[in-house]
Scaffold this motif. Structure first.
Motif, PDB file in Angstrom:
ATOM      1  N   GLU A   1      39.165  82.492  60.079  1.00 30.08           N
ATOM      2  CA  GLU A   1      38.990  81.431  59.084  1.00 30.08           C
ATOM      3  C   GLU A   1      38.815  81.974  57.675  1.00 30.08           C
ATOM      4  O   GLU A   1      38.747  81.213  56.717  1.00 30.08           O
ATOM      5  N   GLY A   2      38.688  83.296  57.536  1.00 28.95           N
ATOM      6  CA  GLY A   2      38.568  83.901  56.220  1.00 28.95           C
ATOM      7  C   GLY A   2      37.150  84.207  55.779  1.00 28.95           C
ATOM      8  O   GLY A   2      36.933  84.641  54.651  1.00 28.95           O
ATOM      9  N   LYS A   3      36.186  84.013  56.643  1.00 29.29           N
ATOM     10  CA  LYS A   3      34.799  84.346  56.299  1.00 29.29           C
ATOM     11  C   LYS A   3      34.619  85.864  56.380  1.00 29.29           C
ATOM     12  O   LYS A   3      35.108  86.522  57.301  1.00 29.29           O
ATOM     13  N   ILE A   4      33.894  86.416  55.410  1.00 30.21           N
ATOM     14  CA  ILE A   4      33.645  87.857  55.393  1.00 30.21           C
ATOM     15  C   ILE A   4      32.653  88.206  56.491  1.00 30.21           C
ATOM     16  O   ILE A   4      31.525  87.712  56.500  1.00 30.21           O
ATOM     17  N   VAL A   5      33.082  89.068  57.414  1.00 34.90           N
ATOM     18  CA  VAL A   5      32.236  89.539  58.500  1.00 34.90           C
ATOM     19  C   VAL A   5      31.536  90.821  58.065  1.00 34.90           C
ATOM     20  O   VAL A   5      30.365  91.026  58.314  1.00 34.90           O
ATOM     21  N   LYS A   6      32.292  91.680  57.372  1.00 38.65           N
ATOM     22  CA  LYS A   6      31.759  92.960  56.911  1.00 38.65           C
ATOM     23  C   LYS A   6      32.514  93.369  55.654  1.00 38.65           C
ATOM     24  O   LYS A   6      33.707  93.112  55.532  1.00 38.65           O
ATOM     25  N   ARG A   7      31.791  94.014  54.732  1.00 39.58           N
ATOM     26  CA  ARG A   7      32.404  94.490  53.489  1.00 39.58           C
ATOM     27  C   ARG A   7      31.934  95.910  53.227  1.00 39.58           C
ATOM     28  O   ARG A   7      30.758  96.224  53.400  1.00 39.58           O
ATOM     29  N   MET A   8      32.870  96.750  52.771  1.00 41.45           N
ATOM     30  CA  MET A   8      32.510  98.101  52.333  1.00 41.45           C
ATOM     31  C   MET A   8      33.051  98.273  50.928  1.00 41.45           C
ATOM     32  O   MET A   8      34.166  97.852  50.623  1.00 41.45           O
ATOM     33  N   ARG A   9      32.228  98.875  50.061  1.00 42.48           N
ATOM     34  CA  ARG A   9      32.615  99.107  48.676  1.00 42.48           C
ATOM     35  C   ARG A   9      32.489 100.587  48.367  1.00 42.48           C
ATOM     36  O   ARG A   9      31.481 101.213  48.700  1.00 42.48           O
ATOM     37  N   PHE A  10      33.514 101.127  47.714  1.00 47.58           N
ATOM     38  CA  PHE A  10      33.546 102.532  47.350  1.00 47.58           C
ATOM     39  C   PHE A  10      33.819 102.659  45.860  1.00 47.58           C
ATOM     40  O   PHE A  10      34.564 101.866  45.300  1.00 47.58           O
ATOM     41  N   VAL A  11      33.222 103.668  45.228  1.00 49.46           N
ATOM     42  CA  VAL A  11      33.646 104.104  43.902  1.00 49.46           C
ATOM     43  C   VAL A  11      34.249 105.477  44.167  1.00 49.46           C
ATOM     44  O   VAL A  11      33.543 106.411  44.558  1.00 49.46           O
ATOM     45  N   GLU A  12      35.578 105.536  43.990  1.00 44.87           N
ATOM     46  CA  GLU A  12      36.372 106.697  44.408  1.00 44.87           C
ATOM     47  C   GLU A  12      36.085 106.937  45.889  1.00 44.87           C
ATOM     48  O   GLU A  12      36.340 106.054  46.680  1.00 44.87           O
ATOM     49  N   ASP A  13      35.509 108.076  46.273  1.00 36.95           N
ATOM     50  CA  ASP A  13      35.241 108.363  47.685  1.00 36.95           C
ATOM     51  C   ASP A  13      33.790 108.108  48.090  1.00 36.95           C
ATOM     52  O   ASP A  13      33.418 108.341  49.239  1.00 36.95           O
TER      53      ASP A  13
END
Length: 172
Positions: free
Chosen positions: A156-168
């Protein structure tokens, strides 16, 4: 008489088999291999003459994306290095360019051959497909460090998990 029946039978078999063979060939087009391509007619470049920046948005489709969010980030990073956008978009001297690359999964609402529609009674634009956004990359001339976001989403498009990176570097 037998020849007429044989010809009729061959014609019937041919009429039934040809569509099945063609359908099988169409299905084989999706081999399960991960593939990225730019969604045609979706690039956005905007900025007013009196503003000191230009914004560039590019939209891509990932077929068979990896489920692991770190692998997804690495795939997007590799694609960005192999297909740089900085050299393609020029800005007037003194203007900063802001780049945004958005990556979407294929879905019933966003098929691989999707195109924007600016119809009279209905519209269908990229911003209507945020449910299928699974990765993004942001950076600018002023701050060339790239920020990557990878998303695992429900159907349905709901965020289950998110990861954010700045470069590596994983930042949250």
């Amino acid at each position: 008489m037998i020849r007429a029946h044989a010809k009729t039978l061959a014609l019937i078999v041919g009429v039934l088999l040809v569509p099945l063979i063609l359908a099988g060939c169409a299905r084989n087009e999706d081999s399960g291999e991960t593939r990225i391509f730019e969604i045609e007619n979706t690039e956005e470049v905007f900025g007013k003459k009196d503003e000191d920046h230009v914004t560039v948005r590019k939209h891509y489709m990932i077929l068979n994306p990896p489920e692991d969010l770190t692998e997804l980030k690495e795939l997007v990073e590799k694609y960005g290095k192999e297909h740089p956008v900085e050299g393609k978009i020029e800005a007037a001297a003194g203007k900063t360019r802001f780049f945004h690359m958005y990556f979407y999964r294929e879905s019933a609402d966003l098929p691989r051959d999707w195109q924007p529609d600016e119809g009279y009674l209905s519209t269908d634009r990229m911003e209507h497909h945020k449910n299928d956004l699974i990765a993004a990359v942001d950076w600018s001339d002023a701050d060339p460090q790239k920020e990557y976001s990878s998303y695992e989403k429900s159907k349905e498009g709901k965020i289950v998990k998110r990861m954010r990176f700045v470069e590596d570097q994983l930042v949250g």
